[in-house]
Design a protein around this motif. Sequence first.
Motif, PDB file in Angstrom:
ATOM      1  N   ASP A 148       0.814  -1.220   0.000  1.00 51.98           N
ATOM      2  CA  ASP A 148       0.000   0.000   0.000  1.00 51.98           C
ATOM      3  C   ASP A 148       0.843   1.264   0.000  1.00 51.98           C
ATOM      4  O   ASP A 148       0.327   2.361  -0.185  1.00 51.98           O
ATOM      5  N   GLY A 149       2.169   1.126   0.211  1.00 50.60           N
ATOM      6  CA  GLY A 149       3.064   2.275   0.096  1.00 50.60           C
ATOM      7  C   GLY A 149       2.870   3.336   1.159  1.00 50.60           C
ATOM      8  O   GLY A 149       3.319   4.465   0.996  1.00 50.60           O
ATOM      9  N   PHE A 150       2.160   2.990   2.249  1.00 51.02           N
ATOM     10  CA  PHE A 150       1.894   3.917   3.352  1.00 51.02           C
ATOM     11  C   PHE A 150       0.988   5.069   2.935  1.00 51.02           C
ATOM     12  O   PHE A 150       0.958   6.115   3.572  1.00 51.02           O
ATOM     13  N   MET A 151       0.237   4.856   1.844  1.00 55.59           N
ATOM     14  CA  MET A 151      -0.723   5.859   1.391  1.00 55.59           C
ATOM     15  C   MET A 151      -2.021   5.807   2.197  1.00 55.59           C
ATOM     16  O   MET A 151      -2.797   6.764   2.186  1.00 55.59           O
ATOM     17  N   GLY A 152      -2.247   4.680   2.886  1.00 53.66           N
ATOM     18  CA  GLY A 152      -3.537   4.474   3.541  1.00 53.66           C
ATOM     19  C   GLY A 152      -4.434   3.643   2.653  1.00 53.66           C
ATOM     20  O   GLY A 152      -4.553   3.913   1.438  1.00 53.66           O
ATOM     21  N   LEU A 153      -5.077   2.642   3.211  1.00 57.04           N
ATOM     22  CA  LEU A 153      -5.876   1.714   2.408  1.00 57.04           C
ATOM     23  C   LEU A 153      -6.976   2.415   1.624  1.00 57.04           C
ATOM     24  O   LEU A 153      -7.270   2.051   0.480  1.00 57.04           O
ATOM     25  N   ASP A 154      -7.588   3.421   2.225  1.00 57.70           N
ATOM     26  CA  ASP A 154      -8.725   4.079   1.575  1.00 57.70           C
ATOM     27  C   ASP A 154      -8.338   4.769   0.271  1.00 57.70           C
ATOM     28  O   ASP A 154      -9.192   5.017  -0.589  1.00 57.70           O
ATOM     29  N   ASN A 155      -7.054   5.074   0.111  1.00 59.67           N
ATOM     30  CA  ASN A 155      -6.601   5.809  -1.075  1.00 59.67           C
ATOM     31  C   ASN A 155      -6.310   4.907  -2.272  1.00 59.67           C
ATOM     32  O   ASN A 155      -5.884   5.402  -3.322  1.00 59.67           O
ATOM     33  N   TRP A 156      -6.546   3.597  -2.137  1.00 52.84           N
ATOM     34  CA  TRP A 156      -6.298   2.681  -3.252  1.00 52.84           C
ATOM     35  C   TRP A 156      -7.572   2.343  -4.025  1.00 52.84           C
ATOM     36  O   TRP A 156      -7.523   1.597  -5.007  1.00 52.84           O
ATOM     37  N   GLN A 157      -8.673   2.902  -3.619  1.00 55.82           N
ATOM     38  CA  GLN A 157      -9.919   2.625  -4.318  1.00 55.82           C
ATOM     39  C   GLN A 157      -9.831   3.126  -5.768  1.00 55.82           C
ATOM     40  O   GLN A 157      -9.430   4.253  -6.033  1.00 55.82           O
ATOM     41  N   GLY A 158     -10.145   2.243  -6.724  1.00 57.63           N
ATOM     42  CA  GLY A 158     -10.149   2.628  -8.137  1.00 57.63           C
ATOM     43  C   GLY A 158      -8.813   2.519  -8.850  1.00 57.63           C
ATOM     44  O   GLY A 158      -8.749   2.748 -10.063  1.00 57.63           O
ATOM     45  N   LYS A 159      -7.743   2.160  -8.160  1.00 59.39           N
ATOM     46  CA  LYS A 159      -6.425   2.055  -8.798  1.00 59.39           C
ATOM     47  C   LYS A 159      -6.146   0.619  -9.244  1.00 59.39           C
ATOM     48  O   LYS A 159      -6.577  -0.340  -8.597  1.00 59.39           O
ATOM     49  N   LEU A 160      -5.429   0.478 -10.344  1.00 57.68           N
ATOM     50  CA  LEU A 160      -5.016  -0.819 -10.904  1.00 57.68           C
ATOM     51  C   LEU A 160      -6.223  -1.723 -11.178  1.00 57.68           C
ATOM     52  O   LEU A 160      -6.123  -2.957 -11.097  1.00 57.68           O
ATOM     53  N   THR A 161      -7.326  -1.140 -11.541  1.00 57.23           N
ATOM     54  CA  THR A 161      -8.561  -1.914 -11.727  1.00 57.23           C
ATOM     55  C   THR A 161      -8.533  -2.778 -12.991  1.00 57.23           C
ATOM     56  O   THR A 161      -9.364  -3.694 -13.127  1.00 57.23           O
ATOM     57  N   ASN A 162      -7.623  -2.503 -13.895  1.00 57.34           N
ATOM     58  CA  ASN A 162      -7.558  -3.289 -15.131  1.00 57.34           C
ATOM     59  C   ASN A 162      -6.757  -4.575 -14.976  1.00 57.34           C
ATOM     60  O   ASN A 162      -6.678  -5.378 -15.919  1.00 57.34           O
ATOM     61  N   GLU A 163      -6.125  -4.755 -13.815  1.00 56.48           N
ATOM     62  CA  GLU A 163      -5.292  -5.930 -13.599  1.00 56.48           C
ATOM     63  C   GLU A 163      -6.083  -7.011 -12.857  1.00 56.48           C
ATOM     64  O   GLU A 163      -6.976  -6.717 -12.061  1.00 56.48           O
ATOM     65  N   GLN A 164      -5.713  -8.253 -13.104  1.00 59.36           N
ATOM     66  CA  GLN A 164      -6.419  -9.384 -12.520  1.00 59.36           C
ATOM     67  C   GLN A 164      -5.574 -10.071 -11.439  1.00 59.36           C
ATOM     68  O   GLN A 164      -4.346 -10.115 -11.522  1.00 59.36           O
ATOM     69  N   ASN A 165      -6.272 -10.618 -10.443  1.00 57.40           N
ATOM     70  CA  ASN A 165      -5.646 -11.456  -9.423  1.00 57.40           C
ATOM     71  C   ASN A 165      -4.551 -10.713  -8.661  1.00 57.40           C
ATOM     72  O   ASN A 165      -3.439 -11.215  -8.479  1.00 57.40           O
ATOM     73  N   LEU A 166      -4.890  -9.497  -8.206  1.00 52.51           N
ATOM     74  CA  LEU A 166      -3.966  -8.691  -7.412  1.00 52.51           C
ATOM     75  C   LEU A 166      -4.433  -8.668  -5.961  1.00 52.51           C
ATOM     76  O   LEU A 166      -5.623  -8.763  -5.665  1.00 52.51           O
ATOM     77  N   LEU A 167      -3.476  -8.484  -5.066  1.00 51.60           N
ATOM     78  CA  LEU A 167      -3.763  -8.422  -3.632  1.00 51.60           C
ATOM     79  C   LEU A 167      -3.014  -7.244  -3.025  1.00 51.60           C
ATOM     80  O   LEU A 167      -1.792  -7.129  -3.183  1.00 51.60           O
TER      81      LEU A 167
END
Length: 557
Positions: free
Chosen positions: A353-372
């Motif tokens: 998460d890069g210390f950005m905070g979990l809430d700030n990852w909404q909508g990012k990398l949505t075109n990729e599959q099988n990510l965690l």
Amino acid sequence: MKQRGGAGPSEPPYNEPWWKRRKKWIIGGVIFIIVLIVAIVVGVVVSQNKSSPVESQAAADTPKPKNSNLNGVSEDNYPKGTYYDPFTWFDTADFNITYTDQLVGGLPIMGLNSSWNDDVQCNPTVPALKDTFEYGKMPIRGINIGGWLSIEPFITPSFFQHYDSHDNVIDEWTLTTALGSSRAAQTLEQHYSAFVDFQTFVDIRNAGFDHVRIPFSYWAVTTYEGDPYVPKISWRYLLRAIEWARQNGLRVNLDLHGIPGSQNGWNHSGRQGVVGWLNGTDGTLNAQRSIDIHDQLSTFFAQPRYKNLITMYGLVNEPRMVELNTADVLNWTTTAIKTIRGNGIDAVIVFGDGFMGLDNWQGKLTNEQNLLLDVHQYVIFNVDQLTLSHSDKLNFACKGWTAQMKRSMDTSTGFGPTMCGEWSQADTDCALYLNDVGIGSRWQGTLNTGNASTSVLSPVCPTNNNPQCECNDANADPSDYSDAYKKWLLDFAEAQMDSFEQGWGWFYWTWDTEQSPQWSYKKGMAAGILPQKAYQRTFHCTQSVPDFAGMGLAENY
């Protein structure tokens, strides 16, 4: 004539014969020369010991080589002095010593057996390796094997604690520089051989874990001009560990912990200081180098033998995105994923998460599959959380982290699949070298980084230093812990397990340490402050939080 100032030896009389005086001068001169020689020799020995304390430490703790499988084998079967010569390996136990120079992805397979068995089930709560682990439905209960292939000072302080501060030995870069290439290779290979062995994986299995996260660094694959790191030796230990995991039914999360240039400037990346990955003069070069490393790694681990075993593939540990351009990190991530998938890896790809905070990852990398998405949760590096009472820390784990995990798992509010890849039960930052070599703690107000914006020079604990915030009790042997403290530590650990299982699960940091029991699952389990089976627990967040203050638990440690 007496010496001025009172009693003392008499001066030679002026009328003493010259030849007696000459004889005394000669004897005195000889004695002076002998003393001078002894002083020089002692000084050299002291200096040598001082410059390489790890060697003196290793002399006391050096493991015996395990290489009986070389008995009766001719050295003429191998290209002498190369990576492919097992007679140069400190430890050959469980390695296949049949010579081969075959490479996959430019990486050697020497040491691997040609057959394997994926029928093993590590415990009754999860399927055998040959069967599907249903991520998102089955919780991951995993353990990190930190401080082994990527040196971390607080895990193995013996590498660092005998150097003086002016030696500035603070990370793997400066350690290997101080040792020199030959001594570094010998010292670290002995560490690789001793710190983790087959019994480690047996113990991990018996503790109820189902996954292991294995941190390693880029110098397992390659090194670059100017690098002091020990090249490639850790590669064969990584491969052997993966096979030991297989033999115990444990699935593997590959964790690239240190990459070219350092992704966060912290000592566990290999080099403390500047973030040189994606940043600075060589940022672009280091970005490409790290892609090239993933190209090699993913080609190698796409082999059929790893399909059921390496089910999680990490991109980079803890990129410090507050120091990096977000767009650059996302572009690099997309390129890395394309490279890895293109080489045939279909495992879950893990990104931090890069210390950005979990809430700030909404909508990012949505075109990729099988990510965690991987978050690391500790209450001790944030002064606001550090000052919470024991009961409040437990409440925060149950409520705060649970809420964060649930929001992140929901794509309408967060990224989606999320896990906690690191956490511990520590309630202070008192462990030796936890905050870098020679740096103190926030808890006692001795965290002097040399930077006013990051130093903490006033004690930070729930009592506001009255009673005084102290580290002796937290750093004590667990046999000296009070019953109330032991109960809190166990409940706090189990609360975190509960919380993180609201997502995909968790990996505890770490399996073992030399000195810090609150960071060692092995030591904590032996002390009764961690569950004997990771899947059998007594505290759950649906229960009320005990009144630890009423039990007499002090808040200043």
